[in-house]
Design a protein around this motif. Structure first.
Motif, PDB file in Angstrom:
ATOM      1  N   ASP A  78      80.838  78.364  40.613  1.00 58.90           N
ATOM      2  CA  ASP A  78      79.493  77.757  40.567  1.00 58.90           C
ATOM      3  C   ASP A  78      78.604  78.478  39.565  1.00 58.90           C
ATOM      4  OD1 ASP A  78      80.245  75.960  42.425  1.00 58.90           O
ATOM      5  OD2 ASP A  78      79.209  76.906  44.121  1.00 58.90           O
ATOM      6  N   ALA A  79      78.701  79.801  39.549  1.00 54.91           N
ATOM      7  CA  ALA A  79      77.846  80.582  38.643  1.00 54.91           C
ATOM      8  C   ALA A  79      78.179  80.267  37.189  1.00 54.91           C
ATOM      9  CB  ALA A  79      78.026  82.066  38.925  1.00 54.91           C
ATOM     10  N   ARG A  82      76.865  76.786  36.271  1.00 56.70           N
ATOM     11  CA  ARG A  82      75.401  76.770  36.083  1.00 56.70           C
ATOM     12  C   ARG A  82      75.026  77.261  34.690  1.00 56.70           C
ATOM     13  NH1 ARG A  82      71.991  79.911  40.128  1.00 56.70           N
ATOM     14  NH2 ARG A  82      70.362  79.121  38.799  1.00 56.70           N
ATOM     15  N   ARG A  85      76.138  74.740  31.941  1.00 58.30           N
ATOM     16  CA  ARG A  85      75.276  73.553  31.857  1.00 58.30           C
ATOM     17  C   ARG A  85      74.120  73.752  30.887  1.00 58.30           C
ATOM     18  NH1 ARG A  85      75.313  71.986  37.875  1.00 58.30           N
ATOM     19  NH2 ARG A  85      77.157  70.665  37.841  1.00 58.30           N
ATOM     20  N   ALA A 110      62.458  73.661  35.621  1.00 60.76           N
ATOM     21  CA  ALA A 110      63.786  74.299  35.552  1.00 60.76           C
ATOM     22  C   ALA A 110      63.702  75.668  34.883  1.00 60.76           C
ATOM     23  CB  ALA A 110      64.754  73.395  34.797  1.00 60.76           C
ATOM     24  N   PHE A 114      64.394  79.471  36.365  1.00 60.02           N
ATOM     25  CA  PHE A 114      65.383  80.293  35.667  1.00 60.02           C
ATOM     26  C   PHE A 114      64.767  81.644  35.285  1.00 60.02           C
ATOM     27  CE2 PHE A 114      68.100  81.239  31.908  1.00 60.02           C
ATOM     28  CZ  PHE A 114      69.327  81.160  32.532  1.00 60.02           C
ATOM     29  N   GLU A 117      64.222  83.919  38.288  1.00 63.75           N
ATOM     30  CA  GLU A 117      65.467  84.535  38.743  1.00 63.75           C
ATOM     31  C   GLU A 117      65.871  85.694  37.822  1.00 63.75           C
ATOM     32  OE1 GLU A 117      68.434  81.553  39.963  1.00 63.75           O
ATOM     33  OE2 GLU A 117      69.888  82.900  39.034  1.00 63.75           O
TER      34      GLU A 117
END
Ligand SMILES: Nc1ncnc2c1ncn2[C@@H]1O[C@H](COP(=O)(O)OP(=O)(O)OP(=O)(O)O)[C@@H](O)[C@H]1O
Ligand SMILES: [Mg+2]
Length: 267
Positions: A78-79, A82, A85, A110, A114, A117
């Motif tokens: 998943d990481a 992400r 993408r 978005a 980002f 994080e």
């Protein structure tokens, strides 16, 4: 310079083989339009490129780096997906804006998440160490993008207060906000009334002039001929014909391309 390379992408849903081995490459600043009948696999191809579908076979390389390899499950975490993408921006037929947020927030959301994080984990986002500074830069960029698509005056409006053409232009600004290397469109004008398609196509044309690399799935054959460096004609999950618009549209070599285009010309 080659920015994208797609090798032998195969995708099935159950027993239905939808993509039967797609190969192509795309250079920086080039526009590729994908045409073909309904069900030929155009959307599925874009979804594979944006990691919304996982192909059973093949590889996807961006800037020479392998982003996807069906044989390499480690690249499919998943990481990893992400991060992968981020190389692609996607504009959908149905705009898909967040109805509860203003135009501006749709564009900044978005990247703000980002940045938040990154700063939390790494203490740094693009040289900004404070979230406040990062947000200010993200805001400024959103204004520029909204200006580019002619909608700065609508920053504080909500999607429901905009026309379809305006919503689609916001969706384009939103896709650009993450600075993707390749911008993908899936029939960006087919949900619009004919009088609204022009304003969206004009924005895409301007992006081409600014050197954006784009893949456009479209039924607007005239537009595709004008704006594209390369046209891909898909038929039954394969690339039936690919080349310059002067070849594929004006002088198709493949019988099925000819049949497809003649159906369009009859309209
Ligand atoms: N999630 C899915 N599950 C099962 N079959 C699917 C799925 N997504 C697509 N398909 C099938 O894959 C084939 C290709 O679909 P796709 O949406 O890629 O075509 P398209 O070329 O984009 O068509 P259109 O021009 O109508 O948008 C169709 O037969 C469709 O039914
Ligand atoms: Mg489709």
């Amino acid at each position: 310079m080659e920015v994208l390379r797609v090798e032998n992408i195969q995708k099935s849903f159950g027993k239905t083989e939808v993509l039967k081995g797609i190969d192509f490459s795309l250079n920086e600043g080039e526009v590729l339009s994908v045409i073909g009948s309904s069900g030929s696999g155009k959307t599925t191809l874009l979804r594979c490129l944006n990691f919304l579908e996982t192909p059973q076979k093949g590889r996807i390389l961006v800037g020479g780096k392998v982003l996807f390899d069906a044989e390499d499950k480690a690249k499919q975490s998943d990481a990893a997906i992400r991060l992968n993408r981020l190389h692609f921006g996607l504009v959908f037929q149905q705009f898909n804006l967040f109805p509860q947020y203003t135009v501006k927030k749709n564009v900044t959301l978005a990247e703000s998440l980002f940045a938040k994080e990154k700063i939390k984990k790494e203490g740094n986002y693009k040289g900004y160490t404070h979230l406040r500074e990062a947000y200010a830069a993200i805001d400024e960029k959103a204004d520029k993008l909204l200006e580019e698509v002619g909608l700065l005056a609508k920053s504080e409006s909500y999607p429901c207060e905009l026309s379809g053409g305006q919503q689609q232009r916001v969706a384009i600004a939103r896709a650009l906000a993450m600075e993707p290397q390749i911008l993908c469109f899936d029939e960006p004008t087919s949900a619009l009334d004919p009088e609204l398609t022009g304003e969206v196509l004009r924005v895409i044309r301007e992006l081409k002039e600014k050197g954006r690399t784009m893949i456009i799935v479209t039924h607007e054959i005239e537009f595709a001929r004008d704006v594209s460096d390369t046209i891909m004609f898909m038929d039954g999950g394969v690339v039936a014909e690919m080349g310059a618009p002067s070849q594929v549209i004006e002088n198709p070599q493949n019988e099925r391309t000819r049949a497809f285009l003649s159906r369009f010309n009859e309209r």
